[in-house]
Design an enzyme around this catalytic site. Sequence first.
Site, PDB file in Angstrom:
ATOM      1  N   ASP A  90       0.818  -1.226   0.000  1.00 52.75           N
ATOM      2  CA  ASP A  90       0.000   0.000   0.000  1.00 52.75           C
ATOM      3  C   ASP A  90       0.853   1.278   0.000  1.00 52.75           C
ATOM      4  O   ASP A  90       0.641   2.174   0.839  1.00 52.75           O
ATOM      5  CB  ASP A  90      -0.915   0.024   1.239  1.00 52.75           C
ATOM      6  N   GLU A 122     -11.354  -0.044  -3.652  1.00 51.18           N
ATOM      7  CA  GLU A 122     -10.596   0.497  -2.513  1.00 51.18           C
ATOM      8  C   GLU A 122      -9.366   1.241  -3.040  1.00 51.18           C
ATOM      9  O   GLU A 122      -9.112   1.305  -4.233  1.00 51.18           O
ATOM     10  CB  GLU A 122     -10.174  -0.626  -1.554  1.00 51.18           C
TER      11      GLU A 122
END
Length: 327
Positions: free
Chosen positions: A19, A226
């Site tokens: 991420d 997301e």
Amino acid sequence: MGKETKPNEPIVTHIFTADPSAHVFEGKLYIYPSHDLDHDGPSNDNGDQYKMEDYHVLSLEDLNGPCVDHGEALHLKDIPWASKQLWAPDAAFKNNTYYLFFPARDKDGIFRIGVASSSHPAGPFTAEKDYIPGSFSIDPAVLVDVDSKSYIYFGGLWGGQLEKWQTRIFLSDAEGPKPSEPALGPIVAELSDDMLTFKSEPQEISIIDELGNPILAGDEDRRFFEGPWVHKYNGLYYLSYSTGTTHKIVYAVSENPQGPFVFKGTILTPVSGWTTHHSIVEFNNKWYLFYHDCSLSGGVDHKRSVKFSELTYNEDGTIQTINPYGE
Ligand code: FUB
């Protein structure tokens, strides 16, 4: 200190990282990743396998490395309101302060978004006592615009709980829209000048096709799942995100930071592992995509590694699709 970095290879190999949110601060490239843990616990659609407990900040003076791990910048035990799962963070600089925005489950198991601050881009960061009032879901990304207004984008389906907030009250049994209905978009709010609260009510971003029709929930190649990220290029706002179940990073463009955004195409084809999550940054007059995959762990979904690839715009402002495995 790691070895030299190369495109499409892990930037560090001594820990698992995911991420990545990349920013240029003080002339260096700083990367704010999640810190994946090696464990044999359960793996499910709720995301229980992503049970991260701290953040490490990484930096690069140039894209040939080496990559510096600045050590632990914030730990779960030092966040008074959080109970578990420090997921995808982002950082921003304003007021001569570096702010780390991060999601975690609160003591009731509900994902919220917190802020921590530091005088140094690598931390250590000091967390606020409580989460941002009115915050929910996961994957915060912050854009400090040229007019000094700051926007926070966030949201994620399934384990990220976005479906459960459609009424702005947490409904644990709520499901997402039907396939024929408009998909849920990411959420945007303007941040207060001190970066610690929402200045405006969080509102859903609309993502539409070239004809102005909303992207539908059943359109899994294009709908938001997301990992929202917003960057600017030639005065336009580019919203990019993961499609989740179809494992792509795609993007949409708008003249307004709060949308609506018009869908454009795919930035990154599926990588090894279930999740895909990225950021886009300009550094020394070139553009880069930071992303993760699970090659280093042999495909274990929760043991990911941050990588980067150069990103190229076409003359019309569209982005060339990256296949990191060169196929
Ligand atoms: O790392 C945990 C979660 O996986 C992130 O919050 C999502 O974006 C996905 O990458």
